[in-house]
Every structure is written in C-alpha cells, then in structure tokens.
Scaffold this active site. Structure first.
Site, short mmCIF file in Angstrom:
data_model
loop_
_atom_site.label_atom_id
_atom_site.label_comp_id
_atom_site.label_asym_id
_atom_site.label_seq_id
_atom_site.Cartn_x
_atom_site.Cartn_y
_atom_site.Cartn_z
N GLU A 293 0.82 -1.21 0.00
CA GLU A 293 0.00 0.00 0.00
C GLU A 293 0.86 1.26 0.00
OE1 GLU A 293 -3.37 -0.28 3.01
OE2 GLU A 293 -1.98 -1.81 3.71
N LYS B 28 -14.05 -4.03 9.24
CA LYS B 28 -13.18 -4.74 10.18
C LYS B 28 -11.74 -4.62 9.70
CE LYS B 28 -12.20 -9.57 11.54
NZ LYS B 28 -10.96 -9.78 10.76
N ASP B 29 -10.83 -4.25 10.61
CA ASP B 29 -9.41 -4.22 10.25
C ASP B 29 -8.58 -4.72 11.41
OD1 ASP B 29 -9.15 -2.14 12.07
OD2 ASP B 29 -8.21 -0.75 10.67
N MET B 30 -7.24 -4.51 11.33
CA MET B 30 -6.36 -5.04 12.36
C MET B 30 -5.50 -3.96 13.03
SD MET B 30 -5.19 -8.56 10.38
CE MET B 30 -4.25 -9.24 11.75
N GLU B 31 -5.78 -2.67 12.76
CA GLU B 31 -4.93 -1.64 13.36
C GLU B 31 -5.64 -0.34 13.71
OE1 GLU B 31 -5.31 -1.57 9.16
OE2 GLU B 31 -3.95 -2.95 10.15
N ASP C 112 -12.42 -7.87 1.39
CA ASP C 112 -13.20 -9.11 1.46
C ASP C 112 -14.43 -8.89 2.32
OD1 ASP C 112 -12.30 -10.33 4.41
OD2 ASP C 112 -10.71 -9.22 3.40
#
Length: 246
Positions: free
Chosen positions: A41, A178-181, A204
C-alpha cells in the site's frame, strides 16, 4: 543529541498538534502523517508524492518502522510503514479492510466515523468499556461528499478470520468494517489530541461465502490501487484547507 531529521519531525508534529487542537484556527493544514499497514500500500504513494526514505530513524533502535517524507502542495507529507517482522519477514500488521455484508462491495472506499475493538474482551465493569475503546474519528463531511466516499463504523481485532465471539462483538459495535490496526491508531491519536481520518478500502466480505484469506489475497492488488487513488484524492482535497473546511 537527536538526529536533525528527528528534530524536524518533532517540529512538524508540534506544529501539527497546535493547529489541529484548535479547529477554529484558519491556518491551512501544513502536516499530514499517513500510517499504512502494508508495504504494498505504501510504495505507490511514496512514488506518487515523491517521498524519500529518511536514513535517520525517528523510532527507537530495533523498531522496524520506516518513515518516508517529502513536500507535496506545500504540505509536509509523512508516510509511516511499520516495516517487516525481523524474524519472519512479513508486514508487521495486517489487512487493508474487510467488510460485513452491509451494502459494501469489494473495492469500496470508506471513511470511518467511529472506531472500536471487537476482541479485547474484559468482562469486568468499566474495564469492559475500556477494552472496547470506542473512539470517534474526525468528522469530515465535506471531504466525504466531495469524493463520494461511504461512511461506516470500523471495528479492529488481531485475527484475520472471525470467530463467533468476534462476530457478536462486531454486531454490538454496529460495525460495517473490520481491520487489524485502526482502533490502536485511534487510541494513540486521542491521547495526543490529533484529529485522525481513517480511509479504508474493502478487500473481502467477512460474512460472505468465500474464505476470508482466499478473498483477501485475491483482491489485494486491485483494492490497493483503489485505496492509493482515494488517499491521493483525500490529500489533494486537504491541500490549502483548514480543519473546519473538511
């Protein structure tokens, strides 16, 4: 003595915090810090904004984070990429963004309105609210309207897949994304009183028919391109404006 680049960044952050802490101030935004999870990214934007990786790290020794810096449209642009795990060589943090099936499509770009955790479960009064860590993102209605970006709530967890408990927490958070950070960034930004905008692109559908990991990898390149375009448009929109214009 701190390296010159270290002092430069401290000066920029101090200047940015001073102007951002006072939305009524009409001075144009002078500094943007973009935190990007994955190298795939980051690099297209590094090239687009003509940024350079600075040799003198502003981060503590042993931390793999990387800072790219340059000037674009009279603004100081910083891209921070957390680097790669020193043992396994993978990106230190994960996803661009997944979505629940709530009207989102692969490649859609969102601004997050609220950010919370869905897997920090602490079943003790008051600590439970601390675990969720709900924070509001900086409101940018003009930006959203001008760039035709969708708006939704973002929920953060450490797992790429989703267990039933996480799904229940996502529902409780009324999350679209939804993410991770994101929630970790929101927490630190809130501590430092720095207004933060979350630009997320959907890779997704977590409650869809395809396996999450398969769909994520299949769509990563195309969604990264969509996100790069959106981030460029966001930066171009911010140029010359103050916070109240957003």
């Amino acid at each position: 003595m701190a390296p010159p680049h270290d002092e430069h960044l401290k000066s920029q952050i101090a200047e940015g915090e001073e102007s951002m802490a006072a939305p009524a101030d009409k001075r144009p935004i002078s500094t943007i810090v973009i935190i990007i999870a994955m190298q795939a990214e980051a690099l297209p934007l590094v090239s687009k904004f003509r940024l350079s990786e600075l040799p003198d790290s502003v981060f503590p020794k042993g931390v793999p984070w990387v800072r790219y810096y340059g000037i674009y449209k009279d603004m100081n642009i910083n891209i921070i990429w957390p680097g790669k795990d020193t043992v396994l060589g993978v990106d230190s943090v994960g996803t661009i963004s997944a979505s629940l099936a709530k009207g989102a499509c692969i490649g859609d770009v969102f601004l997050a309105s609220d950010v919370a955790f869905h897997d920090r479960r602490i079943p003790i009064p008051v600590f439970d609210l601390y675990g969720v860590g709900l924070r509001q993102a900086f409101s940018a209605p003009n930006l959203s309207k001008e760039l035709n970006l969708k708006v939704g709530k973002l929920s953060t967890g450490d797992s790429l897949d989703m267990c039933p408990q996480d799904e229940a927490s996502l529902t409780a958070n009324d999350a679209t994304l939804k993410d991770m950070e994101g929630a970790a960034v929101a927490y630190v930004a809130d501590l430092l009183n720095v207004p933060t905008i979350f630009v997320k692109a959907v890779t997704d559908i977590v409650d869809g028919e395809k396996p999450t990991a398969e769909e994520f990898l299949q769509n990563l390149a195309a969604v990264t391109a969509a996100l790069d375009q959106a981030v460029t448009q966001v930066v171009d929109f911010i140029a010359g404006k103050c916070l109240s214009d957003l």
